[in-house]
Design a protein around this motif. Structure first.
Motif, mmCIF file in Angstrom:
data_model
loop_
_atom_site.group_PDB
_atom_site.id
_atom_site.type_symbol
_atom_site.label_atom_id
_atom_site.label_comp_id
_atom_site.label_asym_id
_atom_site.label_seq_id
_atom_site.Cartn_x
_atom_site.Cartn_y
_atom_site.Cartn_z
ATOM 1 N N THR A 245 -48.292 -21.080 -24.181
ATOM 2 C CA THR A 245 -47.132 -21.514 -23.404
ATOM 3 C C THR A 245 -47.547 -22.223 -22.114
ATOM 4 O OG1 THR A 245 -47.023 -19.251 -22.526
ATOM 5 C CG2 THR A 245 -45.521 -19.824 -24.322
ATOM 6 N N THR A 246 -48.577 -21.737 -21.439
ATOM 7 C CA THR A 246 -49.036 -22.423 -20.231
ATOM 8 C C THR A 246 -49.714 -23.743 -20.579
ATOM 9 O OG1 THR A 246 -51.111 -21.146 -20.259
ATOM 10 C CG2 THR A 246 -49.291 -20.290 -18.920
ATOM 11 N N TYR A 247 -50.388 -23.784 -21.737
ATOM 12 C CA TYR A 247 -50.984 -25.048 -22.193
ATOM 13 C C TYR A 247 -49.903 -26.099 -22.412
ATOM 14 C CZ TYR A 247 -52.719 -28.464 -25.563
ATOM 15 O OH TYR A 247 -53.005 -29.641 -26.224
ATOM 16 N N ILE A 248 -48.807 -25.705 -23.053
ATOM 17 C CA ILE A 248 -47.709 -26.635 -23.304
ATOM 18 C C ILE A 248 -47.105 -27.117 -21.984
ATOM 19 C CG2 ILE A 248 -45.383 -26.803 -24.274
ATOM 20 C CD1 ILE A 248 -46.338 -24.772 -26.429
ATOM 21 N N TYR A 249 -46.930 -26.195 -21.055
ATOM 22 C CA TYR A 249 -46.360 -26.561 -19.748
ATOM 23 C C TYR A 249 -47.268 -27.544 -19.007
ATOM 24 C CZ TYR A 249 -44.870 -26.087 -14.893
ATOM 25 O OH TYR A 249 -44.461 -26.347 -13.601
ATOM 26 N N HIS A 250 -48.555 -27.240 -18.947
ATOM 27 C CA HIS A 250 -49.490 -28.109 -18.222
ATOM 28 C C HIS A 250 -49.611 -29.482 -18.886
ATOM 29 C CE1 HIS A 250 -51.458 -24.235 -16.570
ATOM 30 N NE2 HIS A 250 -50.628 -24.751 -15.683
ATOM 31 N N THR A 251 -49.556 -29.496 -20.224
ATOM 32 C CA THR A 251 -49.637 -30.775 -20.937
ATOM 33 C C THR A 251 -48.413 -31.638 -20.652
ATOM 34 O OG1 THR A 251 -50.919 -29.735 -22.715
ATOM 35 C CG2 THR A 251 -49.906 -31.849 -23.199
ATOM 36 N N ALA A 252 -47.229 -30.997 -20.601
ATOM 37 C CA ALA A 252 -45.992 -31.748 -20.391
ATOM 38 C C ALA A 252 -45.825 -32.175 -18.940
ATOM 39 C CB ALA A 252 -44.798 -30.909 -20.843
ATOM 40 N N PHE A 253 -45.940 -31.233 -18.012
ATOM 41 C CA PHE A 253 -45.600 -31.511 -16.620
ATOM 42 C C PHE A 253 -46.819 -31.778 -15.741
ATOM 43 C CE2 PHE A 253 -42.182 -28.889 -18.337
ATOM 44 C CZ PHE A 253 -41.085 -29.685 -18.049
ATOM 45 N N GLY A 254 -48.006 -31.525 -16.261
ATOM 46 C CA GLY A 254 -49.216 -31.833 -15.516
ATOM 47 C C GLY A 254 -49.812 -33.166 -15.918
ATOM 48 N N SER A 255 -49.862 -33.400 -17.237
ATOM 49 C CA SER A 255 -50.434 -34.655 -17.754
ATOM 50 C C SER A 255 -49.369 -35.655 -18.174
ATOM 51 C CB SER A 255 -51.334 -34.345 -18.963
ATOM 52 O OG SER A 255 -52.343 -33.422 -18.634
ATOM 53 N N TYR A 256 -48.093 -35.252 -18.117
ATOM 54 C CA TYR A 256 -46.982 -36.108 -18.547
ATOM 55 C C TYR A 256 -47.197 -36.628 -19.966
ATOM 56 C CZ TYR A 256 -45.251 -35.945 -13.787
ATOM 57 O OH TYR A 256 -44.763 -35.507 -12.581
ATOM 58 N N SER A 257 -47.660 -35.734 -20.815
ATOM 59 C CA SER A 257 -47.819 -36.064 -22.233
ATOM 60 C C SER A 257 -46.809 -35.230 -23.027
ATOM 61 C CB SER A 257 -49.253 -35.776 -22.701
ATOM 62 O OG SER A 257 -50.187 -36.535 -21.975
ATOM 63 N N PHE A 258 -45.554 -35.636 -22.933
ATOM 64 C CA PHE A 258 -44.491 -34.845 -23.555
ATOM 65 C C PHE A 258 -44.580 -34.878 -25.075
ATOM 66 C CE2 PHE A 258 -42.842 -34.501 -19.417
ATOM 67 C CZ PHE A 258 -41.819 -33.567 -19.406
ATOM 68 N N GLY A 259 -45.068 -35.952 -25.632
ATOM 69 C CA GLY A 259 -45.238 -36.007 -27.077
ATOM 70 C C GLY A 259 -46.273 -35.003 -27.547
ATOM 71 N N LEU A 260 -47.396 -34.945 -26.833
ATOM 72 C CA LEU A 260 -48.448 -33.985 -27.173
ATOM 73 C C LEU A 260 -47.968 -32.561 -26.935
ATOM 74 C CD1 LEU A 260 -51.404 -33.677 -28.075
ATOM 75 C CD2 LEU A 260 -52.074 -33.815 -25.663
ATOM 76 N N ALA A 261 -47.235 -32.337 -25.845
ATOM 77 C CA ALA A 261 -46.703 -31.006 -25.562
ATOM 78 C C ALA A 261 -45.687 -30.585 -26.608
ATOM 79 C CB ALA A 261 -46.075 -30.983 -24.171
ATOM 80 N N SER A 262 -44.880 -31.531 -27.089
ATOM 81 C CA SER A 262 -43.908 -31.221 -28.137
ATOM 82 C C SER A 262 -44.606 -30.819 -29.430
ATOM 83 C CB SER A 262 -43.002 -32.428 -28.384
ATOM 84 O OG SER A 262 -42.254 -32.732 -27.235
ATOM 85 N N ALA A 263 -45.710 -31.482 -29.743
ATOM 86 C CA ALA A 263 -46.477 -31.103 -30.930
ATOM 87 C C ALA A 263 -47.038 -29.695 -30.774
ATOM 88 C CB ALA A 263 -47.612 -32.102 -31.151
ATOM 89 N N GLY A 264 -47.546 -29.372 -29.579
ATOM 90 C CA GLY A 264 -48.025 -28.020 -29.324
ATOM 91 C C GLY A 264 -46.914 -26.999 -29.436
ATOM 92 N N SER A 265 -45.710 -27.389 -29.000
ATOM 93 C CA SER A 265 -44.563 -26.491 -29.104
ATOM 94 C C SER A 265 -44.194 -26.226 -30.557
ATOM 95 C CB SER A 265 -43.360 -27.085 -28.365
ATOM 96 O OG SER A 265 -43.633 -27.245 -26.999
ATOM 97 N N MET A 266 -44.266 -27.259 -31.382
ATOM 98 C CA MET A 266 -43.946 -27.087 -32.794
ATOM 99 C C MET A 266 -44.972 -26.182 -33.493
ATOM 100 S SD MET A 266 -41.129 -28.629 -33.352
ATOM 101 C CE MET A 266 -40.651 -28.210 -31.659
ATOM 102 N N ILE A 267 -46.236 -26.353 -33.133
ATOM 103 C CA ILE A 267 -47.269 -25.473 -33.693
ATOM 104 C C ILE A 267 -47.031 -24.036 -33.250
ATOM 105 C CG2 ILE A 267 -49.748 -24.964 -33.707
ATOM 106 C CD1 ILE A 267 -50.238 -27.965 -33.303
ATOM 107 N N PHE A 268 -46.680 -23.877 -31.978
ATOM 108 C CA PHE A 268 -46.383 -22.558 -31.443
ATOM 109 C C PHE A 268 -45.171 -21.949 -32.142
ATOM 110 C CE2 PHE A 268 -44.328 -20.029 -27.937
ATOM 111 C CZ PHE A 268 -45.231 -18.981 -27.966
ATOM 112 N N LEU A 269 -44.151 -22.762 -32.403
ATOM 113 C CA LEU A 269 -42.952 -22.283 -33.094
ATOM 114 C C LEU A 269 -43.283 -21.802 -34.498
ATOM 115 C CD1 LEU A 269 -39.852 -21.979 -33.088
ATOM 116 C CD2 LEU A 269 -39.708 -24.328 -33.928
#
Length: 290
Positions: A245-269
């Motif tokens: 969850t922190t990886y997804i947050y940092h990827t989305a709001f730290g690196s502004y890679s929302f596409g990559l963070a969304s993929a991580g979220s789907m894997i997490f789901l």
């Protein structure tokens, strides 16, 4: 048919909330997981499965997943054991035990952010109460930088998680213990069974459904311990406490890679769905058995 139609109307508010707060965001996240959207610009390009490949091949993602599993195993084992011991000690309904139950349950009603901030202060190597107490007791050799040392940071946070929710799981075990017929204990004692034999052959088998609930809830809870870790270490030091969850947050709001963070979220789901399915099957098997 008219009565059924009228009754079905009561489902609409809950259905709208479910669709708006879960289904629509999930489908939106699935859509963006195939893009390179940065979360800001109105334009994006489709990249196919690249985000999923990048996530699964990322060293940080693998580290976060490993930390998550390590955190989960530590919390599940420790919390299940401690909550079971507390339940066995406080199962009888006396005034003193009821007060103790309330005290042990109290941390569960506190917000995780408050718990994280309090324990971050207590773990402070310079002014924290834990190291201060160890130094005053002549055990300064045990004092550590509890959340600053990569080797023990994840276990220090796991201890906080157990402290906060062991009382909550204790209530589940107490409910299970109080549902066991007293006649079974009387019959076991008449047969000359020791306390351990009574627990092993009577208490634990009949407590298995409650234990399954505790393990299932604790497992899912430990995978979603974002707020506690975020307030205490923010995934550090050196990704030692980074979880999915922190990886997804940092990827989305730290690196502004929302596409990559969304993929991580789907894997997490998917991981959570598989985990929930396995826990549900185990719980169903226990219900069939008992």
């Amino acid at each position: 048919m008219k009565n059924r139609l009228q009754l079905s109307l009561f489902l609409i508010p809950g259905l709208l909330l479910y669709v708006g707060l879960f289904v629509f965001p999930t489908l939106t996240g699935l859509f963006y997981s195939f893009t390179d959207w940065d979360g800001v610009s109105p334009s994006y390009a489709f990249v196919g499965l690249d985000n999923y490949k990048d996530s699964l091949s990322s060293i940080v993602f693998r580290k976060a997943f490993g930390n998550n599993v390590e955190f989960m195993l530590t919390v599940v084992i420790a919390q299940t054991f401690i909550s079971l011991v507390l339940a066995l000690l406080l199962v009888r309904n006396t005034k003193t035990r009821i007060v103790l139950r309330a005290l042990y349950f109290l941390p569960a009603i506190l917000s995780s952010v408050s718990v994280g901030l309090i324990w971050a202060f207590m773990y402070d190597p310079s002014i924290g109460l834990i190291n201060y107490g160890l130094n005053e007791a002549g055990m300064s050799s045990i004092a550590r930088n509890w959340i600053g040392d990569p080797k023990i940071a994840i276990y220090s946070i796991a201890a906080v998680q157990v402290w906060a929710h062991a009382g909550q799981m204790m209530i589940v075990f107490i409910a299970g213990l109080q549902g066991i017929p007293a006649e079974l204990y009387e019959a076991a004692r008449m047969d000359g069974g020791s306390k351990w034999q009574v627990f092993r052959n009577v208490t634990w088998p009949l407590l298995a459904p409650s234990a399954t609930i505790v393990v299932a809830y604790t497992t899912i809870q430990s995978f979603k311990a974002f707020d506690l870790i975020f307030t205490m270490t923010d995934g550090g030091p050196n990704y030692a406490t980074e979880i999915l969850t922190t990886y997804i947050y940092h990827t989305a709001f730290g690196s502004y890679s929302f596409g990559l963070a969304s993929a991580g979220s789907m894997i997490f789901l998917v991981l959570l769905a598989l985990l929930t399915l396995l826990q549900f099957k185990a719980l169903r098997a226990d219900r069939v058995s008992y």
